[in-house]
Design a protein around this motif. Structure first.
Motif, PDB file in Angstrom:
ATOM      1  N   GLU A 131       0.478   5.514  -0.118  1.00 48.87           N
ATOM      2  CA  GLU A 131      -0.454   6.643  -0.073  1.00 48.87           C
ATOM      3  C   GLU A 131       0.314   7.946  -0.282  1.00 48.87           C
ATOM      4  OE1 GLU A 131      -2.642   6.652   3.618  1.00 48.87           O
ATOM      5  OE2 GLU A 131      -3.925   8.308   2.985  1.00 48.87           O
TER       6      GLU A 131
ATOM      7  N   TRP B 216      -2.620  14.722   5.900  1.00 46.40           N
ATOM      8  CA  TRP B 216      -1.250  14.379   6.273  1.00 46.40           C
ATOM      9  C   TRP B 216      -0.332  15.587   6.254  1.00 46.40           C
ATOM     10  CZ3 TRP B 216      -2.157  10.342   8.776  1.00 46.40           C
ATOM     11  CH2 TRP B 216      -3.039   9.375   8.327  1.00 46.40           C
TER      12      TRP B 216
ATOM     13  N   ASN C  82     -13.007   4.070   1.677  1.00 46.67           N
ATOM     14  CA  ASN C  82     -11.929   3.759   2.618  1.00 46.67           C
ATOM     15  C   ASN C  82     -12.333   4.291   3.990  1.00 46.67           C
ATOM     16  OD1 ASN C  82      -9.001   3.229   3.505  1.00 46.67           O
ATOM     17  ND2 ASN C  82      -9.279   5.390   3.994  1.00 46.67           N
ATOM     18  N   GLU C  83     -12.356   3.436   4.957  1.00 48.96           N
ATOM     19  CA  GLU C  83     -12.711   3.845   6.326  1.00 48.96           C
ATOM     20  C   GLU C  83     -13.921   4.779   6.298  1.00 48.96           C
ATOM     21  OE1 GLU C  83      -9.201   4.904   8.640  1.00 48.96           O
ATOM     22  OE2 GLU C  83      -8.458   2.862   8.426  1.00 48.96           O
TER      23      GLU C  83
ATOM     24  N   LEU D 119       4.928   4.115   8.296  1.00 47.01           N
ATOM     25  CA  LEU D 119       4.517   2.996   9.156  1.00 47.01           C
ATOM     26  C   LEU D 119       5.456   1.790   8.943  1.00 47.01           C
ATOM     27  CD1 LEU D 119       0.630   3.500   8.995  1.00 47.01           C
ATOM     28  CD2 LEU D 119       2.205   4.217  10.795  1.00 47.01           C
TER      29      LEU D 119
ATOM     30  N   HIS E 201      -9.408  -3.330   8.395  1.00 49.06           N
ATOM     31  CA  HIS E 201      -8.222  -2.580   8.815  1.00 49.06           C
ATOM     32  C   HIS E 201      -7.915  -2.913  10.268  1.00 49.06           C
ATOM     33  CE1 HIS E 201      -8.543   0.839   5.590  1.00 49.06           C
ATOM     34  NE2 HIS E 201      -8.448  -0.363   5.079  1.00 49.06           N
TER      35      HIS E 201
ATOM     36  N   LEU F 194       4.048  10.074   9.648  1.00 43.59           N
ATOM     37  CA  LEU F 194       4.014   8.672  10.127  1.00 43.59           C
ATOM     38  C   LEU F 194       5.307   7.909   9.813  1.00 43.59           C
ATOM     39  CD1 LEU F 194       0.327   7.647   9.221  1.00 43.59           C
ATOM     40  CD2 LEU F 194       1.154   9.018  11.142  1.00 43.59           C
TER      41      LEU F 194
ATOM     42  N   LEU G 152       1.343  10.377   1.367  1.00 52.03           N
ATOM     43  CA  LEU G 152       1.486  10.589   2.805  1.00 52.03           C
ATOM     44  C   LEU G 152       2.970  10.730   3.106  1.00 52.03           C
ATOM     45  CD1 LEU G 152      -0.068   8.162   5.533  1.00 52.03           C
ATOM     46  CD2 LEU G 152       1.787   9.763   5.902  1.00 52.03           C
TER      47      LEU G 152
ATOM     48  N   TRP H 175       2.109   0.332  14.134  1.00 53.66           N
ATOM     49  CA  TRP H 175       1.935   1.798  14.146  1.00 53.66           C
ATOM     50  C   TRP H 175       2.475   2.292  15.479  1.00 53.66           C
ATOM     51  CZ3 TRP H 175      -2.662   4.307  11.208  1.00 53.66           C
ATOM     52  CH2 TRP H 175      -2.554   5.693  11.223  1.00 53.66           C
TER      53      TRP H 175
ATOM     54  N   GLY I  97      -6.182   4.874   1.465  1.00 54.04           N
ATOM     55  CA  GLY I  97      -6.086   5.655   2.645  1.00 54.04           C
ATOM     56  C   GLY I  97      -6.983   6.893   2.645  1.00 54.04           C
ATOM     57  N   LEU I  98      -6.816   7.591   3.717  1.00 54.55           N
ATOM     58  CA  LEU I  98      -7.616   8.807   3.909  1.00 54.55           C
ATOM     59  C   LEU I  98      -7.456   9.765   2.740  1.00 54.55           C
ATOM     60  CD1 LEU I  98      -7.057   9.492   7.731  1.00 54.55           C
ATOM     61  CD2 LEU I  98      -9.116   8.626   6.624  1.00 54.55           C
TER      62      LEU I  98
ATOM     63  N   TYR J  19      -4.390  -2.425  12.858  1.00 53.86           N
ATOM     64  CA  TYR J  19      -2.977  -2.110  13.075  1.00 53.86           C
ATOM     65  C   TYR J  19      -2.484  -2.693  14.395  1.00 53.86           C
ATOM     66  CZ  TYR J  19      -2.901   1.137   9.137  1.00 53.86           C
ATOM     67  OH  TYR J  19      -2.935   1.678   7.879  1.00 53.86           O
TER      68      TYR J  19
ATOM     69  N   GLU K 139      -5.218  -2.818   5.096  1.00 54.00           N
ATOM     70  CA  GLU K 139      -4.293  -2.011   5.909  1.00 54.00           C
ATOM     71  C   GLU K 139      -3.965  -2.805   7.155  1.00 54.00           C
ATOM     72  OE1 GLU K 139      -5.112   2.140   6.659  1.00 54.00           O
ATOM     73  OE2 GLU K 139      -5.979   2.410   4.674  1.00 54.00           O
TER      74      GLU K 139
ATOM     75  N   ALA L 106       0.771  -1.654   5.440  1.00 51.18           N
ATOM     76  CA  ALA L 106       0.861  -0.195   5.422  1.00 51.18           C
ATOM     77  C   ALA L 106       2.193   0.226   6.076  1.00 51.18           C
ATOM     78  CB  ALA L 106      -0.318   0.402   6.194  1.00 51.18           C
ATOM     79  N   GLN L 107       2.992   0.894   5.264  1.00 51.24           N
ATOM     80  CA  GLN L 107       2.924   1.164   3.847  1.00 51.24           C
ATOM     81  C   GLN L 107       4.284   0.852   3.231  1.00 51.24           C
ATOM     82  OE1 GLN L 107       1.275   5.068   2.904  1.00 51.24           O
ATOM     83  NE2 GLN L 107      -0.487   4.755   4.260  1.00 51.24           N
TER      84      GLN L 107
ATOM     85  N   PHE M 234       0.856  -1.181   0.000  1.00 56.71           N
ATOM     86  CA  PHE M 234       0.000   0.000   0.000  1.00 56.71           C
ATOM     87  C   PHE M 234       0.898   1.239   0.000  1.00 56.71           C
ATOM     88  CE2 PHE M 234      -2.611   2.632   3.306  1.00 56.71           C
ATOM     89  CZ  PHE M 234      -3.135   3.438   2.326  1.00 56.71           C
TER      90      PHE M 234
HETATM   91  O1  AHR Z   1      -2.165   4.081   6.653  1.00 56.01           O
HETATM   92  C1  AHR Z   1      -2.396   5.320   7.240  1.00 56.01           C
HETATM   93  C2  AHR Z   1      -3.879   5.624   7.406  1.00 56.01           C
HETATM   94  O2  AHR Z   1      -4.447   4.721   8.296  1.00 56.01           O
HETATM   95  C3  AHR Z   1      -4.736   5.514   6.189  1.00 56.01           C
HETATM   96  O3  AHR Z   1      -4.716   6.652   5.401  1.00 56.01           O
HETATM   97  C4  AHR Z   1      -6.096   5.323   6.746  1.00 56.01           C
HETATM   98  O4  AHR Z   1      -6.942   4.583   5.889  1.00 56.01           O
HETATM   99  C5  AHR Z   1      -5.840   4.638   8.072  1.00 56.01           C
HETATM  100  O5  AHR Z   1      -6.505   5.250   9.103  1.00 56.01           O
END
Ligand code: AHR
Length: 483
Positions: free
Chosen positions: A24, A95, A171-172, A351, A237, A313, A26, A301, A69-70, A239, A297, A345-346, A22
């Motif tokens: 993003e 981000w 996504n989320e 992360l 998702h 991150l 970010l 983290w 992702g977001l 983590y 994901e 991720a990622q 993944f």
């Molecule tokens: O991977 C970082 C973020 O974690 C992603 O953007 C989001 O989907 C999740 O909350």
């Protein structure tokens, strides 16, 4: 302790896509690390950074999820096409509020996939984008004939359509992707997927719905109930947070007490329960297991590295991360009948990454080496094992091309473990044996010492009439193939 493997019994195929990645928009996850631009002094091919791409090619990345992702729910794809100097500069509000110049867009993503040999997994914007915008993006990417978007693609230099293998709709959506209730999201999903064109009838795009956050079983139940027949996969998702809580005190990536090693392992193993319970709910609506669980994901983290932008991150990656990777991959393999894809991720700098970069330097992380060793399980047949597993040990076995591969992780902080695998009589010789281990809980690679934790040949295993026996050092991952 002795584990009996049953290679005679046919198991499900372990999809290569569970070794997916993944990336993003970010922090330094794309710019400067995967994509440097054609005019960079850093060696590149069509803007893609050569050292990073070459390292990733060795682990055969099967699929790359993008653009978030977001970020996906703020992304408007038309901003990322056409001449670079005309692309819209936007603010990446999720981000770090940094400027996003949209230089890495649809064409660049497919160029990266081409160089990696990976398949596409695109996440659409249903949070702040429209149905039409999503439909036109699919038209732009996949329409072979004459159409407004296909013509625009050609004007921008790409004659043939690309192949979109996976497409995420949301996504989320229960959180940063729209704060929707599952009932409402189910209807939104149904609407968007209705207008997602399928131009390539021989290769229909695989549709992924937004699934639950961790243990939100009601979300899975509701989406399966109302939208289950319109989707191919539903995402999960989860983590691995050392302390199990969000916020500014998640725990440090390198400077941690032994209690956080233990809690990290416990938390990583929780993935098994999550998959089991979500899958049981899915069974209610889909007993044939047509719909897959897509863990798009996962990973560690930690608190961001001191001195770095909190919105980026950025975290180091130690032998502890390697344990988390092995624990999760073994769990995904065990659930191969339901889990078809997973995306750590990622991929770079964000992360739990494969690679860290700094200027023109790059290092491979301990997690990279686990992915390298586990490649042998890609698209292999799962092999069941019976017997008591030593405490703090997890394993997964598979067979392919007449060979049997076993990956074992001893995540005990101190003790080595003796393990014996029996039931593997037809296999007569060790084909290859690799180990990743370290003597400190926080061992990791740095730009000054890039080879502190690397994969090495393993000589601690013996194959004879009694079976395959091995002595696993503490904090180790071993992959052995017998033939
Ligand atoms: O991977 C970082 C973020 O974690 C992603 O953007 C989001 O989907 C999740 O909350």
């Amino acid at each position: 302790m002795t584990i009996e493997l049953v290679p005679q019994k046919s198991g499900p195929q372990i999809s290569k896509y569970i070794y997916g990645q993944f990336s993003e928009h970010l922090g330094n996850g794309i710019y400067g690390s995967l994509y440097v631009g054609k005019n960079s002094k850093i060696p590149n091919v069509n803007g893609m950074r050569s050292d990073v791409v070459n390292a990733l090619k060795k682990i055969h990345v099967p699929v790359l999820r993008w653009p978030g992702g977001l970020f996906a729910d703020t992304y408007h794809w038309v901003d990322g096409i056409g001449p670079m100097d005309t692309r819209k500069k936007i603010v990446n509000t999720n981000w770090g509020d940094v400027t996003e110049n949209n230089h890495f867009g649809t064409h660049e993503y497919f160029e990266l996939l081409h160089q990696l040999g990976a398949d596409a997994y695109i996440n659409a914007n249903i949070g702040s984008g429209t149905v039409q915008e999503m439909a036109e993006w699919v038209e732009y990417m996949t329409m072979p004939g004459e159409s407004p978007m296909a013509n625009l693609r050609r004007k921008n230099g790409r004659q043939d359509p690309w192949r979109v293998k996976f497409f995420g709709i949301g996504n989320e959506s229960w959180g940063g992707g729209g704060n929707m209730r599952p009932e409402y999201y189910s209807d939104v999903y149904r609407q968007y997927q209705t207008f997602m064109p399928q131009y390539d009838k021989d290769h229909p795009i695989y549709k992924v719905a937004c699934g639950p956050n961790e243990d939100d079983y009601n979300w899975t139940d509701t989406v399966m109930k109302y939208a289950g027949k319109y989707l191919d996969g539903i995402s999960l998702h989860f983590y691995t947070l050392p302390k199990g809580t969000w916020g500014q005190n998640k725990g440090d990536a390198t400077d941690f007490p032994e209690s956080e090693w233990d809690s990290t392992m416990t938390r990583a193993k929780h993935m098994d329960e999550l998959i089991t319970r979500h899958s049981t709910i899915m069974d209610k609506y889909d007993p044939e297991k047509r719909v897959n669980l897509i863990v798009d994901e996962w990973g560690t983290w930690f608190d961001v590295e001191k001195g770095t932008n909190p919105g980026f991150l950025h975290q180091q990656n130690t032998i502890r991360d390697a344990m988390v990777a092995a624990i999760n991959l073994n769990i995904f393999q065990k659930h191969a009948d339901r889990v078809y894809m997973a995306n750590i991720a990622q991929m770079v700098n964000v992360l739990q990454s494969m690679i860290l970069t700094k200027g023109d330097k790059m290092i491979k992380t301990p997690t990279y080496y686990v992915f390298d060793m586990y490649q042998k399980h890609m698209d292999a047949e799962f092999v069941e094992g019976v017997g008591e597993v030593p405490e703090n040990v997890t394993y997964a076995a598979s067979q392919k091309d007449g060979k049997l591969t076993i990956s074992i992780c001893n995540y005990d902080a101190h003790d080595s473990k003796d393990v014996n695998f029996v039931g593997i009589k037809p296999f007569k010789a060790i084909d290859s044996a690799k180990i990743l281990t370290a003597n400190k809980l926080d061992a990791h690679n740095t730009f000054d010492d890039p080879d502190e934790v690397v994969e090495k040949d393993f000589s601690g295993a013996t194959l004879n009439d009694e079976g395959l026996s091995m002595d696993l050092p503490s904090k180790s991952v071993v992959t052995i193939t017998v033939k």
